[in-house]
Each structure stands twice: as structure tokens, then as C-alpha cells.
Design a protein around this motif. Sequence first.
Motif, PDB file in Angstrom:
ATOM      1  N   SER A  19       0.889  -1.281   0.134  1.00  0.00           N
ATOM      2  CA  SER A  19       0.014   0.096   0.004  1.00  0.00           C
ATOM      3  C   SER A  19       0.930   1.138   0.059  1.00  0.00           C
ATOM      4  O   SER A  19       1.913   1.091   0.183  1.00  0.00           O
ATOM      5  CB  SER A  19      -0.763   0.094   1.393  1.00  0.00           C
ATOM      6  OG  SER A  19      -0.320   0.364   2.476  1.00  0.00           O
ATOM      7  N   PRO A  20       0.310   2.288   0.025  1.00  0.00           N
ATOM      8  CA  PRO A  20       1.223   3.851  -0.024  1.00  0.00           C
ATOM      9  C   PRO A  20       2.055   3.562   1.264  1.00  0.00           C
ATOM     10  O   PRO A  20       3.040   4.213   1.221  1.00  0.00           O
ATOM     11  CB  PRO A  20       0.107   4.830  -0.131  1.00  0.00           C
ATOM     12  CG  PRO A  20      -0.996   4.263  -0.879  1.00  0.00           C
ATOM     13  CD  PRO A  20      -0.961   2.801  -0.483  1.00  0.00           C
ATOM     14  N   ALA A  21       1.284   3.173   2.343  1.00  0.00           N
ATOM     15  CA  ALA A  21       1.974   2.953   3.632  1.00  0.00           C
ATOM     16  C   ALA A  21       3.353   2.173   3.726  1.00  0.00           C
ATOM     17  O   ALA A  21       4.175   2.443   4.561  1.00  0.00           O
ATOM     18  CB  ALA A  21       1.058   2.739   4.854  1.00  0.00           C
ATOM     19  N   THR A  22       3.186   1.177   2.914  1.00  0.00           N
ATOM     20  CA  THR A  22       4.424   0.128   2.901  1.00  0.00           C
ATOM     21  C   THR A  22       5.356   0.561   1.781  1.00  0.00           C
ATOM     22  O   THR A  22       6.384  -0.235   1.739  1.00  0.00           O
ATOM     23  CB  THR A  22       3.914  -1.164   2.879  1.00  0.00           C
ATOM     24  OG1 THR A  22       3.172  -1.155   1.431  1.00  0.00           O
ATOM     25  CG2 THR A  22       2.662  -1.615   3.976  1.00  0.00           C
ATOM     26  N   GLY A  23       4.998   1.457   0.804  1.00  0.00           N
ATOM     27  CA  GLY A  23       5.968   1.714  -0.446  1.00  0.00           C
ATOM     28  C   GLY A  23       5.562   0.844  -1.367  1.00  0.00           C
ATOM     29  O   GLY A  23       4.709   0.057  -1.490  1.00  0.00           O
ATOM     30  N   LYS A  24       6.704   0.755  -2.304  1.00  0.00           N
ATOM     31  CA  LYS A  24       6.398  -0.009  -3.597  1.00  0.00           C
ATOM     32  C   LYS A  24       6.573  -1.420  -3.131  1.00  0.00           C
ATOM     33  O   LYS A  24       5.914  -2.415  -4.131  1.00  0.00           O
ATOM     34  CB  LYS A  24       7.455   0.378  -4.491  1.00  0.00           C
ATOM     35  CG  LYS A  24       7.280   1.652  -5.072  1.00  0.00           C
ATOM     36  CD  LYS A  24       8.148   2.047  -6.217  1.00  0.00           C
ATOM     37  CE  LYS A  24       7.896   3.509  -6.697  1.00  0.00           C
ATOM     38  NZ  LYS A  24       8.683   3.890  -7.717  1.00  0.00           N
TER      39      LYS A  24
END
Length: 138
Positions: A19-24
Motif C-alpha cells: 500500500s502507499p504506507a508500505t511503499g512499492k
Amino acid sequence: MNNPPIIRCGYWCECWTQSPATGKAPVLLASFDAANAAQAVRWIRVALRTIASALDPGEFAGAWGWLTGGYVADIEALARTEPCAVAIHHGRTHVRWTARPVLFLGLADRRTGSLPACAGKFTPLTNAPALSKTDDHR
């Protein structure tokens, strides 16, 4: 004294999210060692059922179909020593559960009170295992 077998068959289950919170890169959220195919799929079903009501209608329908009967094909696949995967999307978050047959080497049982010193040095994978779209089952 009755010693457990050194090598035993089982199933390794993982939950990965991106997710955006975990990055790519996907991040490993949880893992589980199951004794049989039904237990492996049950672990996935419990997690998916916990979040299913928060999904948008299209994703919910797919998840509900898997939860109410589609999972049987995954139990059968695992019993044939084939891996399985279940994936959902919610907004910009992607969650994938995987289960695969493995052989466990019984050096230490994680359920015992005292693990060897090396147990604290374990670092989980940083990237999700590569699975093709055909591995997703819903």
C-alpha cells in the motif's frame, strides 16, 4: 522417550500487503505453519472474513464467493502439493495470502518456552514471492 520426527510435511502460509504506507515493495505481515491443507486454508479464511465487510462491493463479492465455497479448490490444490494464493484489493491496498506445501525440519519447536539463541537472528524475506496472476484464486 518418544522423539518427534526430524522432518515432517506441512504447509507454510504468509500474508503480504502493499500500500502507499508500505511503499512499492510488499511487506510480510504474518506467517503461519499449518499441519494440513485444511488448517492452512482456514488461517486464510479467518483473516479474510475479518476484513471482508470493509471491502468495496465488487471485492466483497469475490471474497465472499471464495469464503463460502471457493476455498475448497485451494484445499484440494494444496493436498496435490500445489501452492495457492488469495488476493484482494481495497483502494490502493493489495493483500495476498499464500500457502504452499513444505517439509519442516524439526530443529526447534516455536511452541516451546525456550528457543535456541539463533531464533532471534531470523530475518524474514523483504520481498513477496513471485506468483503469477494464475496463482490467485477467488
